[in-house]
Write a protein that holds these residues in place. Structure first.
Motif, PDB file in Angstrom:
ATOM      1  N   PHE A   1      -3.316  -9.752   3.716  1.00  0.00           N
ATOM      2  CA  PHE A   1      -3.916  -8.900   4.710  1.00  0.00           C
ATOM      3  C   PHE A   1      -3.553  -8.975   6.000  1.00  0.00           C
ATOM      4  CE2 PHE A   1      -6.359  -9.689   0.500  1.00  0.00           C
ATOM      5  CZ  PHE A   1      -6.584  -8.377   0.340  1.00  0.00           C
ATOM      6  N   SER A   2      -2.314  -8.872   6.372  1.00  0.00           N
ATOM      7  CA  SER A   2      -1.817  -8.766   7.664  1.00  0.00           C
ATOM      8  C   SER A   2      -2.419  -7.544   8.430  1.00  0.00           C
ATOM      9  CB  SER A   2      -0.552  -8.841   7.992  1.00  0.00           C
ATOM     10  OG  SER A   2       0.028 -10.080   7.475  1.00  0.00           O
ATOM     11  N   ASP A   3      -2.176  -7.330   9.925  1.00  0.00           N
ATOM     12  CA  ASP A   3      -2.727  -5.960  10.431  1.00  0.00           C
ATOM     13  C   ASP A   3      -1.660  -4.823   9.795  1.00  0.00           C
ATOM     14  OD1 ASP A   3      -4.221  -7.365  11.878  1.00  0.00           O
ATOM     15  OD2 ASP A   3      -3.045  -7.636  13.689  1.00  0.00           O
ATOM     16  N   LYS A   4      -2.070  -3.587   9.938  1.00  0.00           N
ATOM     17  CA  LYS A   4      -1.354  -2.548   9.231  1.00  0.00           C
ATOM     18  C   LYS A   4       0.021  -2.438   9.867  1.00  0.00           C
ATOM     19  CE  LYS A   4      -1.851   2.302   8.470  1.00  0.00           C
ATOM     20  NZ  LYS A   4      -2.699   3.615   8.481  1.00  0.00           N
ATOM     21  N   ASP A   5       0.473  -2.680  10.930  1.00  0.00           N
ATOM     22  CA  ASP A   5       1.887  -2.458  11.623  1.00  0.00           C
ATOM     23  C   ASP A   5       2.681  -3.636  11.011  1.00  0.00           C
ATOM     24  OD1 ASP A   5       0.177  -4.202  12.975  1.00  0.00           O
ATOM     25  OD2 ASP A   5       1.513  -4.117  14.945  1.00  0.00           O
ATOM     26  N   VAL A   6       2.002  -4.823  10.821  1.00  0.00           N
ATOM     27  CA  VAL A   6       2.841  -5.914  10.317  1.00  0.00           C
ATOM     28  C   VAL A   6       3.134  -5.654   8.957  1.00  0.00           C
ATOM     29  CG1 VAL A   6       2.928  -8.520   9.854  1.00  0.00           C
ATOM     30  CG2 VAL A   6       1.682  -7.447  11.868  1.00  0.00           C
ATOM     31  N   SER A   7       2.114  -5.418   8.028  1.00  0.00           N
ATOM     32  CA  SER A   7       2.176  -4.918   6.511  1.00  0.00           C
ATOM     33  C   SER A   7       3.413  -3.909   6.515  1.00  0.00           C
ATOM     34  CB  SER A   7       1.109  -4.490   6.085  1.00  0.00           C
ATOM     35  OG  SER A   7       0.100  -5.955   5.987  1.00  0.00           O
ATOM     36  N   GLN A   8       3.315  -2.876   7.181  1.00  0.00           N
ATOM     37  CA  GLN A   8       4.293  -1.787   6.941  1.00  0.00           C
ATOM     38  C   GLN A   8       5.692  -2.025   7.392  1.00  0.00           C
ATOM     39  OE1 GLN A   8       2.571   1.096   9.762  1.00  0.00           O
ATOM     40  NE2 GLN A   8       1.449   2.217   8.139  1.00  0.00           N
ATOM     41  N   THR A   9       5.776  -3.114   8.371  1.00  0.00           N
ATOM     42  CA  THR A   9       7.131  -3.622   8.621  1.00  0.00           C
ATOM     43  C   THR A   9       7.720  -4.388   7.736  1.00  0.00           C
ATOM     44  OG1 THR A   9       6.876  -3.656  10.907  1.00  0.00           O
ATOM     45  CG2 THR A   9       8.415  -4.938  10.378  1.00  0.00           C
ATOM     46  N   LEU A  10       6.996  -5.251   7.034  1.00  0.00           N
ATOM     47  CA  LEU A  10       7.337  -6.377   5.986  1.00  0.00           C
ATOM     48  C   LEU A  10       7.703  -5.635   4.553  1.00  0.00           C
ATOM     49  CD1 LEU A  10       4.555  -9.401   6.715  1.00  0.00           C
ATOM     50  CD2 LEU A  10       7.164  -9.175   7.019  1.00  0.00           C
ATOM     51  N   PHE A  11       6.825  -4.622   4.454  1.00  0.00           N
ATOM     52  CA  PHE A  11       7.182  -3.680   3.484  1.00  0.00           C
ATOM     53  C   PHE A  11       8.640  -3.006   3.459  1.00  0.00           C
ATOM     54  CE2 PHE A  11       7.136   0.478   1.089  1.00  0.00           C
ATOM     55  CZ  PHE A  11       6.919   0.036  -0.258  1.00  0.00           C
ATOM     56  N   ALA A  12       8.803  -2.204   4.623  1.00  0.00           N
ATOM     57  CA  ALA A  12      10.053  -1.451   4.971  1.00  0.00           C
ATOM     58  C   ALA A  12      11.151  -2.612   4.885  1.00  0.00           C
ATOM     59  CB  ALA A  12       9.624  -1.012   6.165  1.00  0.00           C
ATOM     60  N   GLU A  13      11.253  -3.730   5.443  1.00  0.00           N
ATOM     61  CA  GLU A  13      12.276  -4.629   5.697  1.00  0.00           C
ATOM     62  C   GLU A  13      12.738  -5.175   4.315  1.00  0.00           C
ATOM     63  OE1 GLU A  13      14.072  -5.123   8.619  1.00  0.00           O
ATOM     64  OE2 GLU A  13      13.329  -3.198   9.166  1.00  0.00           O
ATOM     65  N   GLN A  14      12.164  -5.200   3.280  1.00  0.00           N
ATOM     66  CA  GLN A  14      12.158  -6.149   2.170  1.00  0.00           C
ATOM     67  C   GLN A  14      13.667  -5.878   1.554  1.00  0.00           C
ATOM     68  OE1 GLN A  14       9.767  -5.503  -1.293  1.00  0.00           O
ATOM     69  NE2 GLN A  14       9.073  -3.312  -0.524  1.00  0.00           N
ATOM     70  N   SER A  15      13.968  -4.862   1.450  1.00  0.00           N
ATOM     71  CA  SER A  15      15.510  -4.430   0.768  1.00  0.00           C
ATOM     72  C   SER A  15      16.323  -4.787   1.750  1.00  0.00           C
ATOM     73  CB  SER A  15      15.659  -2.945   0.434  1.00  0.00           C
ATOM     74  OG  SER A  15      14.738  -2.359  -0.470  1.00  0.00           O
ATOM     75  N   LYS A  16      16.265  -4.770   2.910  1.00  0.00           N
ATOM     76  CA  LYS A  16      17.340  -5.112   3.975  1.00  0.00           C
ATOM     77  C   LYS A  16      17.571  -6.557   4.183  1.00  0.00           C
ATOM     78  CE  LYS A  16      18.310  -5.049   8.870  1.00  0.00           C
ATOM     79  NZ  LYS A  16      17.635  -4.408  10.147  1.00  0.00           N
ATOM     80  N   LEU A  17      16.264  -7.174   4.076  1.00  0.00           N
ATOM     81  CA  LEU A  17      16.438  -8.644   4.213  1.00  0.00           C
ATOM     82  C   LEU A  17      16.508  -9.382   3.041  1.00  0.00           C
ATOM     83  CD1 LEU A  17      14.183  -9.100   7.415  1.00  0.00           C
ATOM     84  CD2 LEU A  17      16.592  -8.856   7.279  1.00  0.00           C
ATOM     85  N   GLY A  18      16.137  -8.863   1.786  1.00  0.00           N
ATOM     86  CA  GLY A  18      16.741  -9.455   0.535  1.00  0.00           C
ATOM     87  C   GLY A  18      15.390 -10.304   0.080  1.00  0.00           C
ATOM     88  N   TYR A  19      13.971  -9.830  -0.027  1.00  0.00           N
ATOM     89  CA  TYR A  19      12.839 -10.540  -0.637  1.00  0.00           C
ATOM     90  C   TYR A  19      12.040  -9.419  -1.210  1.00  0.00           C
ATOM     91  CZ  TYR A  19      10.519  -8.622   3.932  1.00  0.00           C
ATOM     92  OH  TYR A  19      10.187  -7.826   4.602  1.00  0.00           O
ATOM     93  N   ASN A  20      11.289 -10.019  -1.953  1.00  0.00           N
ATOM     94  CA  ASN A  20      10.303  -9.209  -2.718  1.00  0.00           C
ATOM     95  C   ASN A  20       8.719  -9.064  -2.270  1.00  0.00           C
ATOM     96  OD1 ASN A  20      11.915  -8.674  -5.573  1.00  0.00           O
ATOM     97  ND2 ASN A  20      11.804 -10.823  -4.904  1.00  0.00           N
ATOM     98  N   TYR A  21       8.291  -7.984  -1.538  1.00  0.00           N
ATOM     99  CA  TYR A  21       7.091  -8.061  -1.099  1.00  0.00           C
ATOM    100  C   TYR A  21       5.814  -7.918  -1.984  1.00  0.00           C
ATOM    101  CZ  TYR A  21       3.407  -6.005   2.224  1.00  0.00           C
ATOM    102  OH  TYR A  21       2.351  -5.821   2.977  1.00  0.00           O
ATOM    103  N   ILE A  22       4.911  -8.810  -1.616  1.00  0.00           N
ATOM    104  CA  ILE A  22       3.758  -8.572  -2.354  1.00  0.00           C
ATOM    105  C   ILE A  22       2.412  -8.661  -1.354  1.00  0.00           C
ATOM    106  CG2 ILE A  22       2.051  -9.637  -3.800  1.00  0.00           C
ATOM    107  CD1 ILE A  22       4.282 -10.930  -5.408  1.00  0.00           C
ATOM    108  N   HIS A  23       1.757  -7.600  -1.270  1.00  0.00           N
ATOM    109  CA  HIS A  23       0.488  -7.338  -0.633  1.00  0.00           C
ATOM    110  C   HIS A  23      -0.531  -7.761  -1.411  1.00  0.00           C
ATOM    111  CE1 HIS A  23      -2.890  -5.941   2.039  1.00  0.00           C
ATOM    112  NE2 HIS A  23      -2.158  -5.886   3.015  1.00  0.00           N
ATOM    113  N   LEU A  24      -1.314  -8.893  -0.947  1.00  0.00           N
ATOM    114  CA  LEU A  24      -2.303  -9.614  -1.849  1.00  0.00           C
ATOM    115  C   LEU A  24      -3.234  -8.692  -2.147  1.00  0.00           C
ATOM    116  CD1 LEU A  24      -2.417 -13.335  -0.498  1.00  0.00           C
ATOM    117  CD2 LEU A  24      -1.397 -12.314  -2.347  1.00  0.00           C
ATOM    118  N   SER A  25      -3.533  -7.471  -1.757  1.00  0.00           N
ATOM    119  CA  SER A  25      -4.492  -6.444  -2.200  1.00  0.00           C
ATOM    120  C   SER A  25      -4.048  -6.298  -3.674  1.00  0.00           C
ATOM    121  CB  SER A  25      -4.749  -5.425  -1.254  1.00  0.00           C
ATOM    122  OG  SER A  25      -3.413  -4.460  -1.457  1.00  0.00           O
ATOM    123  N   ALA A  26      -3.038  -6.364  -4.221  1.00  0.00           N
ATOM    124  CA  ALA A  26      -2.468  -6.370  -5.698  1.00  0.00           C
ATOM    125  C   ALA A  26      -2.886  -7.378  -6.581  1.00  0.00           C
ATOM    126  CB  ALA A  26      -0.925  -5.968  -5.557  1.00  0.00           C
TER     127      ALA A  26
END
Length: 234
Positions: free
Chosen positions: A39-64
């Motif tokens: 539950f990071s701030d919205k802009d942080v979450s958006q960046t982490l979601f957007a960068e996952q393919s480029k930086l090679g990780y799987n993103y999980i927002h804990l709201s899931a």
């Protein structure tokens, strides 16, 4: 062949987090990498979601996984344990204020044996001096230490055998941090824990939880927040 599951729990601190992620991207090991956004701030979450393919990780927002306000380390550990067991590999936790070198995971993995419970990389500052939370080992001379003292999760491997032995769902969900109790459970379960002084990782203390710097700059405020907001329960 997959060698390990690697996870990084995240709460804001975007610059440090991206440095951690980019370092892991350069690892010499074959790993499956998950970033858990608590539950990071919205802009942080958006960046982490957007960068996952480029930086090679799987993103999980804990709201899931939960609707409980952060910190949610308990939820992260339970989910990561299940994933590691399903994949049949050890779990490596790298916190978002740590920077690893490409060989670090191979070094941790090389110390796995049937008796291994946990293996931690020693933490150092920019001058390669041992720093928090491993100051207790600063006078040790051996390259590898077998220890009954608690390991931090800064950069730590939990063996598959240990993961199969102790269910993290049994941890007290009212606590915030679990490195001490899990270190104890490893020993209680008959495993051995090690700290590798020959495998340093750069640690920027509390870089993942900036409010904790108050402990040194304004201790009265730190302890006020700790007790009134029930933060940092170990």
């Amino acid at each position: 062949m997959l060698e390990a599951l690697v996870i990084t729990p995240v709460k804001n601190a975007l610059e440090n987090t991206l440095e951690t992620i980019k370092a892991i991207q350069r690892t010499e090991s074959t790993v499956s990498y998950f970033v858990y956004d608590d539950f990071s701030d919205k802009d942080v979450s958006q960046t982490l979601f957007a960068e996952q393919s480029k930086l090679g990780y799987n993103y999980i927002h804990l709201s899931a996984l939960t609707n409980t306000p952060s910190p949610n380390y308990h939820t992260v550990l339970i989910d990561a344990q299940k994933k590691a067991i399903q994949l049949g590999v050890p779990l490596i936790i790298v916190e978002s204020d740590v920077v690893v070198k490409p060989h670090v995971f191979k070094s941790l993995l090389s110390y796995i044996s049937p008796k291994t419970g946990m293996v931690g990389a020693i933490t150092v500052d920019d001058t390669r001096t041992i720093n928090f939370p491993y100051l207790k080992f600063k006078n040790e001379k051996e390259a590898v230490i077998k220890t009954s003292r608690s390991l931090s999760f800064c950069c730590t491997l939990l063996s598959l055998d240990f993961l199969k032995t102790f269910d993290f769902a049994e941890l007290n969900s009212e606590k915030d941090w679990f490195d001490t109790i899990i270190s104890e459970k490893s020993i209680e379960s008959g495993f051995e824990n090690y700290v590798l002084l020959n495998t340093p990782v750069l640690h920027k203390p509390h870089g993942s939880r900036p409010w904790k710097h108050l402990k040194y700059t304004n201790p009265l405020k730190y302890y006020w927040l700790k007790f009134t907001q029930k933060r940092d329960k170990i």
